[in-house]
Design an enzyme around this catalytic site. Structure first.
Site, PDB file in Angstrom:
ATOM      1  N   LYS A  75       0.866  -1.187   0.000  1.00 56.95           N
ATOM      2  CA  LYS A  75       0.000   0.000   0.000  1.00 56.95           C
ATOM      3  C   LYS A  75       0.900   1.234   0.000  1.00 56.95           C
ATOM      4  CE  LYS A  75      -2.190   1.668   3.653  1.00 56.95           C
ATOM      5  NZ  LYS A  75      -1.933   3.123   3.615  1.00 56.95           N
ATOM      6  N   LYS A 130      -6.904   8.512  -0.871  1.00 59.12           N
ATOM      7  CA  LYS A 130      -8.161   8.980  -0.268  1.00 59.12           C
ATOM      8  C   LYS A 130      -8.652  10.282  -0.894  1.00 59.12           C
ATOM      9  CE  LYS A 130      -7.119   7.046   4.346  1.00 59.12           C
ATOM     10  NZ  LYS A 130      -5.740   6.566   4.190  1.00 59.12           N
ATOM     11  N   ARG A 159       2.690  -0.322  10.519  1.00 56.68           N
ATOM     12  CA  ARG A 159       3.761  -0.285  11.510  1.00 56.68           C
ATOM     13  C   ARG A 159       4.165  -1.633  12.102  1.00 56.68           C
ATOM     14  NH1 ARG A 159       0.960   4.840  14.172  1.00 56.68           N
ATOM     15  NH2 ARG A 159      -0.756   3.719  13.162  1.00 56.68           N
TER      16      ARG A 159
HETATM   17  O1  C5P Z   1       0.644   1.377  10.815  1.00 54.95           O
HETATM   18  P1  C5P Z   1      -0.783   0.917  10.673  1.00 54.95           P
HETATM   19  O2  C5P Z   1      -0.920  -0.580  10.610  1.00 54.95           O
HETATM   20  O3  C5P Z   1      -1.713   1.573  11.656  1.00 54.95           O
HETATM   21  O4  C5P Z   1      -1.155   1.450   9.203  1.00 54.95           O
HETATM   22  C1  C5P Z   1      -2.461   1.479   8.709  1.00 54.95           C
HETATM   23  C2  C5P Z   1      -2.432   2.078   7.343  1.00 54.95           C
HETATM   24  O5  C5P Z   1      -3.753   2.091   6.829  1.00 54.95           O
HETATM   25  C3  C5P Z   1      -1.933   3.514   7.307  1.00 54.95           C
HETATM   26  O6  C5P Z   1      -1.212   3.675   6.098  1.00 54.95           O
HETATM   27  C4  C5P Z   1      -3.196   4.350   7.243  1.00 54.95           C
HETATM   28  O7  C5P Z   1      -3.008   5.530   6.504  1.00 54.95           O
HETATM   29  C5  C5P Z   1      -4.139   3.412   6.507  1.00 54.95           C
HETATM   30  N1  C5P Z   1      -5.576   3.593   6.757  1.00 54.95           N
HETATM   31  C6  C5P Z   1      -6.121   3.532   8.029  1.00 54.95           C
HETATM   32  N2  C5P Z   1      -7.470   3.705   8.199  1.00 54.95           N
HETATM   33  C7  C5P Z   1      -8.258   3.935   7.141  1.00 54.95           C
HETATM   34  C8  C5P Z   1      -7.712   3.989   5.859  1.00 54.95           C
HETATM   35  C9  C5P Z   1      -6.343   3.791   5.702  1.00 54.95           C
HETATM   36  O8  C5P Z   1      -5.416   3.307   8.994  1.00 54.95           O
HETATM   37  N3  C5P Z   1      -9.562   4.039   7.299  1.00 54.95           N
END
Ligand code: C5P
Length: 247
Positions: A41, A70, A225
């Site tokens: 992603k 987005k 992360r």
């Molecule tokens: O690091 P983590 O696992 O929290 O990353 C989640 C990813 O998903 C980030 O890149 C964030 O921008 C994305 N995301 C999110 N919630 C959403 C859409 C996208 O956390 N509703």
């Protein structure tokens, strides 16, 4: 997910969030995931820094790409933006459901403009962001001004996205069952907010473990992360695969 799931099948449902500030650090993680069959992603941090170059390079290395920018703008702008995104040859991108039906339909129109002009080989999937997985009920009600539960707001947006012709939504794994029941089994759910047991939540509030997410019926797990900020991303990815393939 059936208990007999293979590594390849499990990997093909994981989207690793390459939230890195430049090409070099993104590729350092990507090269540890090459050949596994996972998606990557590319979100705003990486794309705004490295743009088409990183997309081209990740494609060259065989990754399927979810471009997570987005979009949220007036329909005419989103239509043009969607056409430009489709031309890049990515596999999935997203818009905010909060932009409304006309805006979401414009995104679909932009993709079909690109297809009709033979600018793409295959149309990317288009999905809608419902509520960010960092949004709590308190934020939803008191700041965003939407009453009711997060799940109600998410399902309402999912139904709107489905009627606008989109193929799925981004939501929390906790909302998958309600989305599938309102929009059907084939409506895709892409779920961030995934935390292996013991991992730091960071800014996410509506989370599950990888296993709970797939057991709950999610189609794609977005994991950032817990993999990319780990001291050994390949090992972190492996242990998630193990959790998903073990009986
Ligand atoms: O690091 P983590 O696992 O929290 O990353 C989640 C990813 O998903 C980030 O890149 C964030 O921008 C994305 N995301 C999110 N919630 C959403 C859409 C996208 O956390 N509703």
């Amino acid at each position: 997910m059936a208990l007999t799931t293979t590594r390849k099948e499990a990997a093909a449902r994981i989207m690793v969030g390459l939230d890195k500030p430049d090409v070099q650090s993104a590729l350092k993680v990507a090269e540890q995931l090459e050949g596994t069959g996972c998606w990557v992603k590319v979100g705003m941090e990486l794309f705004y820094a490295a743009g088409h170059d990183i997309v081209r390079e990740l494609k060259r290395r065989g990754f399927r790409i979810f471009l997570d920018l987005k979009m949220h703008d007036i329909p005419n702008t989103v239509r043009g933006g969607a056409r430009s995104i489709a031309r890049m040859g990515i596999d999935m991108f997203n818009v905010h459901a909060a932009g409304g039906s006309a805006m979401m339909q414009a995104a679909m129109q932009g993709v079909s403009d690109a297809v009709q002009a033979c600018e793409v080989q295959a149309a990317p999937l288009v999905i809608a962001v419902t509520q960010l997985t960092s949004t709590s009920r308190e934020t939803l009600n008191a700041e965003i001004g939407i009453p009711g539960s997060v799940e109600e707001a998410v399902v309402r947006y999912a139904v709107l996205a489905k009627h606008a012709g989109l193929q799925g939504v981004v939501a929390s794994p906790l909302e998958v069952a309600a989305i599938k029941s309102a929009c059907g089994e084939h409506f895709l759910t892409v779920t961030p907010g995934i935390r292996p047991a013991g991992a730091a939540l960071g800014d996410q509030t509506r989370v599950t473990t990888p296993r709970e997410a797939v057991d709950g019926g999610t189609d794609f797990l977005v994991i950032g992360r817990p993999i990319v900020a780990a001291s050994d991303p390949a090992q972190a990815f492996e242990s998630i695969l193990k959790e998903l393939t073990q009986a």
